[in-house]
Every structure is written in structure tokens, then in C-alpha cells.
Design a protein around this motif. Structure first.
Motif, PDB file in Angstrom:
ATOM      1  N   PRO A 140     -31.968 -18.389 -65.856  1.00 16.72           N
ATOM      2  CA  PRO A 140     -32.603 -19.512 -64.993  1.00 16.72           C
ATOM      3  C   PRO A 140     -33.965 -18.932 -64.689  1.00 16.72           C
ATOM      4  O   PRO A 140     -34.793 -19.719 -64.355  1.00 16.72           O
ATOM      5  CB  PRO A 140     -31.634 -19.267 -63.450  1.00 16.72           C
ATOM      6  CG  PRO A 140     -31.117 -17.798 -63.546  1.00 16.72           C
ATOM      7  CD  PRO A 140     -30.867 -17.602 -64.983  1.00 16.72           C
ATOM      8  N   ARG A 192     -38.410 -24.690 -62.430  1.00 15.25           N
ATOM      9  CA  ARG A 192     -37.546 -25.337 -61.247  1.00 15.25           C
ATOM     10  C   ARG A 192     -37.189 -26.700 -61.497  1.00 15.25           C
ATOM     11  O   ARG A 192     -36.114 -27.279 -61.228  1.00 15.25           O
ATOM     12  CB  ARG A 192     -38.130 -25.082 -59.646  1.00 15.25           C
ATOM     13  CG  ARG A 192     -37.444 -25.583 -58.820  1.00 15.25           C
ATOM     14  CD  ARG A 192     -38.254 -25.420 -57.552  1.00 15.25           C
ATOM     15  NE  ARG A 192     -37.484 -26.011 -56.309  1.00 15.25           N
ATOM     16  CZ  ARG A 192     -36.417 -25.178 -55.889  1.00 15.25           C
ATOM     17  NH1 ARG A 192     -36.167 -24.029 -56.069  1.00 15.25           N
ATOM     18  NH2 ARG A 192     -35.937 -25.753 -54.720  1.00 15.25           N
ATOM     19  N   GLU A 222     -35.480 -18.244 -59.454  1.00 20.86           N
ATOM     20  CA  GLU A 222     -34.865 -19.395 -59.029  1.00 20.86           C
ATOM     21  C   GLU A 222     -33.299 -19.337 -59.455  1.00 20.86           C
ATOM     22  O   GLU A 222     -32.958 -18.545 -60.223  1.00 20.86           O
ATOM     23  CB  GLU A 222     -35.501 -20.655 -60.038  1.00 20.86           C
ATOM     24  CG  GLU A 222     -36.868 -21.055 -59.863  1.00 20.86           C
ATOM     25  CD  GLU A 222     -37.293 -21.587 -58.267  1.00 20.86           C
ATOM     26  OE1 GLU A 222     -36.044 -22.161 -57.660  1.00 20.86           O
ATOM     27  OE2 GLU A 222     -38.326 -21.679 -58.139  1.00 20.86           O
ATOM     28  N   SER A 223     -32.519 -20.340 -59.179  1.00 20.94           N
ATOM     29  CA  SER A 223     -31.172 -20.407 -59.323  1.00 20.94           C
ATOM     30  C   SER A 223     -30.608 -21.685 -59.153  1.00 20.94           C
ATOM     31  O   SER A 223     -31.034 -22.482 -58.078  1.00 20.94           O
ATOM     32  CB  SER A 223     -30.411 -19.330 -58.359  1.00 20.94           C
ATOM     33  OG  SER A 223     -28.977 -19.692 -58.486  1.00 20.94           O
ATOM     34  N   ILE A 224     -29.859 -22.179 -59.868  1.00 16.21           N
ATOM     35  CA  ILE A 224     -29.113 -23.171 -59.755  1.00 16.21           C
ATOM     36  C   ILE A 224     -27.921 -23.202 -58.461  1.00 16.21           C
ATOM     37  O   ILE A 224     -27.615 -24.207 -57.969  1.00 16.21           O
ATOM     38  CB  ILE A 224     -28.093 -23.879 -60.881  1.00 16.21           C
ATOM     39  CG1 ILE A 224     -28.886 -24.274 -61.995  1.00 16.21           C
ATOM     40  CG2 ILE A 224     -27.156 -24.743 -60.678  1.00 16.21           C
ATOM     41  CD1 ILE A 224     -28.174 -24.541 -63.434  1.00 16.21           C
ATOM     42  N   GLU A 281     -25.252 -17.306 -64.379  1.00 17.34           N
ATOM     43  CA  GLU A 281     -26.610 -17.138 -64.550  1.00 17.34           C
ATOM     44  C   GLU A 281     -26.957 -15.624 -64.801  1.00 17.34           C
ATOM     45  O   GLU A 281     -26.447 -14.668 -64.052  1.00 17.34           O
ATOM     46  CB  GLU A 281     -27.503 -17.434 -63.281  1.00 17.34           C
ATOM     47  CG  GLU A 281     -27.372 -19.061 -63.134  1.00 17.34           C
ATOM     48  CD  GLU A 281     -28.071 -19.479 -61.816  1.00 17.34           C
ATOM     49  OE1 GLU A 281     -28.545 -20.639 -62.129  1.00 17.34           O
ATOM     50  OE2 GLU A 281     -27.966 -18.624 -61.133  1.00 17.34           O
ATOM     51  N   MET A 284     -37.570 -20.735 -67.447  1.00 17.10           N
ATOM     52  CA  MET A 284     -36.966 -21.816 -66.950  1.00 17.10           C
ATOM     53  C   MET A 284     -37.664 -22.329 -65.760  1.00 17.10           C
ATOM     54  O   MET A 284     -37.957 -21.928 -64.804  1.00 17.10           O
ATOM     55  CB  MET A 284     -35.440 -21.972 -66.711  1.00 17.10           C
ATOM     56  CG  MET A 284     -34.625 -23.026 -66.483  1.00 17.10           C
ATOM     57  SD  MET A 284     -34.017 -23.650 -67.827  1.00 17.10           S
ATOM     58  CE  MET A 284     -32.425 -22.505 -67.938  1.00 17.10           C
ATOM     59  N   ARG A 344     -36.496 -28.516 -64.232  1.00 19.47           N
ATOM     60  CA  ARG A 344     -35.582 -28.326 -65.022  1.00 19.47           C
ATOM     61  C   ARG A 344     -34.181 -27.936 -64.566  1.00 19.47           C
ATOM     62  O   ARG A 344     -33.057 -28.593 -64.982  1.00 19.47           O
ATOM     63  CB  ARG A 344     -36.076 -27.526 -66.472  1.00 19.47           C
ATOM     64  CG  ARG A 344     -34.964 -27.546 -67.733  1.00 19.47           C
ATOM     65  CD  ARG A 344     -34.543 -28.922 -68.113  1.00 19.47           C
ATOM     66  NE  ARG A 344     -35.783 -29.684 -68.832  1.00 19.47           N
ATOM     67  CZ  ARG A 344     -36.235 -29.303 -69.979  1.00 19.47           C
ATOM     68  NH1 ARG A 344     -35.808 -28.589 -70.600  1.00 19.47           N
ATOM     69  NH2 ARG A 344     -37.361 -30.057 -70.276  1.00 19.47           N
ATOM     70  N   LEU A 345     -34.360 -26.659 -64.091  1.00 19.77           N
ATOM     71  CA  LEU A 345     -33.258 -26.236 -63.213  1.00 19.77           C
ATOM     72  C   LEU A 345     -32.778 -27.393 -62.480  1.00 19.77           C
ATOM     73  O   LEU A 345     -31.097 -27.633 -62.455  1.00 19.77           O
ATOM     74  CB  LEU A 345     -33.151 -25.127 -62.483  1.00 19.77           C
ATOM     75  CG  LEU A 345     -33.426 -23.722 -63.087  1.00 19.77           C
ATOM     76  CD1 LEU A 345     -33.732 -22.640 -62.061  1.00 19.77           C
ATOM     77  CD2 LEU A 345     -32.036 -23.464 -63.706  1.00 19.77           C
ATOM     78  N   HIS A 346     -33.226 -28.045 -61.706  1.00 16.11           N
ATOM     79  CA  HIS A 346     -32.799 -29.204 -60.870  1.00 16.11           C
ATOM     80  C   HIS A 346     -32.130 -30.316 -61.689  1.00 16.11           C
ATOM     81  O   HIS A 346     -31.126 -30.870 -61.370  1.00 16.11           O
ATOM     82  CB  HIS A 346     -34.015 -29.839 -60.082  1.00 16.11           C
ATOM     83  CG  HIS A 346     -33.465 -30.943 -59.148  1.00 16.11           C
ATOM     84  ND1 HIS A 346     -33.498 -32.139 -59.173  1.00 16.11           N
ATOM     85  CD2 HIS A 346     -32.718 -30.830 -57.909  1.00 16.11           C
ATOM     86  CE1 HIS A 346     -33.246 -32.936 -58.394  1.00 16.11           C
ATOM     87  NE2 HIS A 346     -32.676 -32.103 -57.439  1.00 16.11           N
ATOM     88  N   GLY A 359     -36.899 -24.861 -70.650  1.00 12.96           N
ATOM     89  CA  GLY A 359     -35.500 -24.309 -70.472  1.00 12.96           C
ATOM     90  C   GLY A 359     -34.455 -25.437 -71.498  1.00 12.96           C
ATOM     91  O   GLY A 359     -35.016 -25.970 -72.373  1.00 12.96           O
TER      92      GLY A 359
END
Length: 454
Positions: free
Chosen positions: A233, A245, A278-280, A265, A243, A247-249, A212
Motif C-alpha cells: 500500500p 491514497r 497509508e492502508s486500506i 498489506e 500507491m 487509488r487505495l480508496h 498502484g
């Protein structure tokens, strides 16, 4: 054709700001005074004649080029290419070619024969609350309940829209003032870039790898205090990569340093994966606007997208929507809710996912056999590096294969082509061989013409 030298323009361009130049040139084109095909003076010559900075003319030319009114590059200079009376999505318009080829790989829509059947859901309709009333309801209670139970983070509020791109357009119109700076995961869907051009934003493309957005690229962009960040995401609809998880974190931690930046998103493939979405929003919920498309899984003609956000943001988007449809068909919302609560629908979606994964494995294997090593990924799209995207597209077209030029989806330098397997039933080896040959082409027909002596 009449020659339009710099002096001709000097006598007609009285507002010499960048915005004024763009407005006046646009009016001259729309009136037919500057016909399609007219060569425009060089930026330097026009700036000298007007007594202004070349940068001012360059800004005006960039605005007109984004709107698809003028085009050109290199030795050929700029010329009038259209006389549009209204703004339009330039990249998308350019991608809708009438070129007749036997194998069109530019359809990024699902195979209609593999979608859930709508007949059962329509036949099961007995009552629909608030049907045929002018009630600006953001989302039907049944669809809200389904979304809340299957969302990647505990969202505060929801809204149904007339498709995901309608949701993204309305969100950006409501939250991003014209002239803002927006950070964008690159590559991005051409429609997103068209929307941001329409809003006259300054786009900051963010570099990515297989996990990502690169954290360093995001941190650098946030130093310019962008109004919003756009990202995918889950499955990237352009590259087919997901992407992670982790990397999102990591991105969420960086975004904490820029609390005024909205996070938009775009999830085009819900339920269409081997892992949960997933989602920020898990970490930064109040700042996140999460848009989910139902087109790839339930069908494009349901015209449904779902937005989650804080109640305050939903009210802002709803207020903007009051200029247009104000609410989304409760009939279609009820059908979508019936489909999503039916286990048979999810079996169909999962079967469709397995089918496309088998296709992706076959295509990836054929590409690797031809020396193109890319991850398998998910979804419909493949994103292939080439030396020159226009040359590669022309080479494939000569073999009756149509693909998309990567520059329609990317603002960064490396050339790519994009193609879809959503309607493909075989012929993987032939396509991979043709792509491998096209990837080595270095000059498009137009560039070859530019190289000829004048």
C-alpha cells in the motif's frame, strides 16, 4: 545416460491424477532413479501412453517446475534439474548466484553504515517484563504502544514476529488453504510468489500503473472470488513507486463487493518516505492484515516484523505459530521499542531517506540521459523495462554488473530488470549507459542456442 521413454513411465506411474503424477515423479527423482539432467517425455507423448488428458500431465509438470525440480521450455523440453528432498523458495534460491562480479546491484538490504546504532538501546535495558519465560505473548506492551501511536489506521490488535517475511508466511499459512486463488499486485517480491507456490495457490497477477493496482484489474480478479489479495500500500519494494491514497480508496470501494477476500498489506519501508504511510485498513479494517517490516529502517538482524489485524485473526496466526517459535524475543522487542521512541533514531532514518533520494535523483537523471524515462520513486529498487530480461542480465554480467531478472518478481508478460542503489556510492552514468545497452538485447545465450538448427 539411460533413455526414459514414455513406456518406462507408464509402467511406474500408477496414480494418474495430477497430484499423483507429481508425487511419483518427485519420488523417482529424490531416489536417484531419474538423475539430474534426465530429459522427460513430451506432455503429449506421456499423456497418450498413460491414457489421460495432456492437461493433467501439464498440471503435474507445473507443480514440479514451481518446486524447482524440473525446468525447461521451447524445443529443449523439460528436464530434471534438482533432486530436492524438501520444498524451498525456488525464485529466491535461483537469485542467490555465486557469480563473481565487481558491482553487485542485487542487494536490497540497507547499508549497515547508515542504520541507527543499537548500542545505546542495548545499554539502556534495565528490566524486560516476562524475560526468559515461556509466555506466548503476541507483542510486548511497550512495542504495542509505539505501534498503535504510529500506525496508518486504528488497528484492533498487534503481533510481533521474527521478521516481515515470517509474518507474511505465517499469515498466509494460517488464512490461505492450499489450492486457493490469490490476487497479487504485480510485480511482487519473489519470496511472496515462492510462498504462494509452496501453498499450491493459483496466483492472479494484477496490473498496475504509477498510482498502484489498476481498479479494472482488481475488479476482474474479484470475479473469481480469491481467498486473499496481496498488495504493497505504500512504497512498492520492486518498482520504487508509491500507491496513491486516492487509488487505495478506489480499491477499497471495489473490495466491498468481495467481503470474503482477506486483504494482506506489506509495508517494507515504514518511516522511510516523505509522506505518511497509508492502508486500506482506514476503510476496511476488520479484513486487513497489515505487515510492517523494521529491517530496512532499524536493521535486518533485529529480525522484527509487526502485524496488525482483528483480534480474531491475530489469534488464528498465533495458533499457527505455536507449531514453531510461538513468540518473538522480548529482548529484541524491547530494543526496537527503545529505538522507535528515541528522536535520534528517527533523525537517522530521515537522514538515510534523504541520502537515498539524492541517489535516486542521480540515477534517474543518468537513465533519462540514456533515453530511459522513469519516475524517481522512493526506496532502493529500480524497475527497468527491457526486451529480454535474461539477455539484459547476461549483457550486464559481461560488464561485471549483476542485476535481477524481472521474471523472478512478475507473472505478467513485459520483461524488466531490477537493481538496487542501497550500497551504491556513484558511477551512475556508467551503470545507466550499460543498462541502456542491455535493454536492447533480444535473446539470451540459451535462446540463441535454441535457435540453432538441430
Amino acid at each position: 545416460m539411460e533413455e526414459f521413454n514414455p513406456e518406462w513411465f507408464v509402467n511406474r506411474l500408477h496414480d494418474r491424477s495430477a497430484r499423483g503424477l507429481a508425487r511419483q515423479i518427485s519420488a523417482l527423482i529424490q531416489s536417484g532413479t531419474l538423475p539430474v539432467g534426465t530429459r522427460l517425455p513430451s506432455i503429449r507423448d506421456l499423456a497418450f501412453g498413460l491414457g489421460i488428458s495432456p492437461a493433467t500431465v501439464s498440471i503435474a509438470w507445473t507443480d514440479l517446475r514451481k518446486r524447482g525440480i524440473i525446468a525447461g521450455r521451447g524445443r529443449r523440453g523439460m528436464h530434471v534439474c534438482n533432486m530436492f528432498l524438501s520444498p524451498r523458495p525456488v525464485r529466491r534460491t535461483a537469485s542467490l548466484s555465486s557469480e563473481n562480479v565487481s558491482l553487485n546491484l542485487t542487494s536490497y538490504t540497507p547499508d549497515p553504515g547508515r542504520l541507527p546504532h543499537l548500542s545505546d538501546a542495548f545499554e539502556a535495558l534495565t528490566s524486560i517484563p516476562n524475560l526468559n519465560t515461556y509466555n506466548d505473548e503476541t507483542i510486548s506492551p511497550a512495542l504495542r504502544a509505539i505501534c498503535a501511536a504510529h500506525w496508518p489506521y486504528p488497528a484492533e490488535d498487534f503481533m510481533a514476529t521474527n521478521g516481515a517475511y515470517s509474518a507474511l508466511f505465517d499469515t498466509m499459512q494460517a488464512l490461505i488453504p492450499p489450492g486457493s486463488t490469490v490476487a497479487v499486485q504485480d510485480p511482487a517480491p519473489m519470496r511472496i510468489l515462492d510462498i504462494l507456490d509452496y501453498l499450491s495457490t493459483s496466483i492472479l497477477p494484477l496490473q498496475s500503473d504509477t498510482d498502484g493496482i489498476l481498479p479494472a484489474s482488481l475488479a476482474q480478479a474479484l470475479a473469481r472470488n480469491p481467498t486473499a489479495l496481496y498488495l504493497q500500500p505504500n512504497i512498492n519494494a520492486i518498482t520504487g513507486q508509491r500507491m496513491s491514497r486516492a487509488r487505495l480508496h478506489e480499491l477499497a470501494q471495489i473490495l466491498r463487493t468481495s467481503p470474503s477476500t482477506w486483504i494482506i498489506e506489506d509495508d517494507a519501508f515504514p518511516w522511510f518516505s516523505g509522506v505518511p504511510a497509508e492502508s486500506i485498513g482506514v476503510w476496511l479494517g476488520p479484513r486487513v492484515i497489515h505487515v510492517r517490516s523494521l529491517s530496512k529502517t532499524l536493521g535486518p538482524d533485529l529480525r522484527l516484523g509487526i502485524v496488525s489485524a482483528s483480534s480474531m485473526i491475530i489469534r488464528e496466526i498465533q495458533a499457527y505459530r505455536s507449531f514453531g517459535p510461538a513468540w518473538t524475543s522480548r529482548l529484541l522487542q524491547t530494543v526496537a521499542a527503545r529505538l522507535l521512541e528515541n528522536e535520534k533514531t528517527h533523525q537517522t532514518i530521515h537522514g538515510n531517506y534523504r541520502h537515498h533520494q539524492e541517489q535516486r535523483h542521480e540515477m534517474t537523471s543518468a537513465l533519462r540521459h540514456n533515453g530511459i524515462d522513469i519516475p524517481t520513486g522512493e526506496g532502493f529498487s529500480f524497475w527497468i523495462p527491457v526486451l529480454n530480461d535474461e539477455a539484459a542480465c547476461a549483457s550486464l554480467a559481461s560488464q561485471n554488473i549483476r542485476v535481477s531478472a524481472g521474471h523472478q518478481c512478475s507473472l505478467l508478460a513485459p520483461s524488466h530488470i531490477r537493481f538496487s542503489i542501497s550500497h551504491l556510492s556513484g558511477d551512475f552514468e556508467r551503470i545507466a549507459t550499460a543498462i541502456q545497452q542491455a535493454a536492447r538485447k533480444t535473446a539470451s545465450p540459451a535462446e540463441q542456442s535454441d535457435l540453432k538448427p538441430v
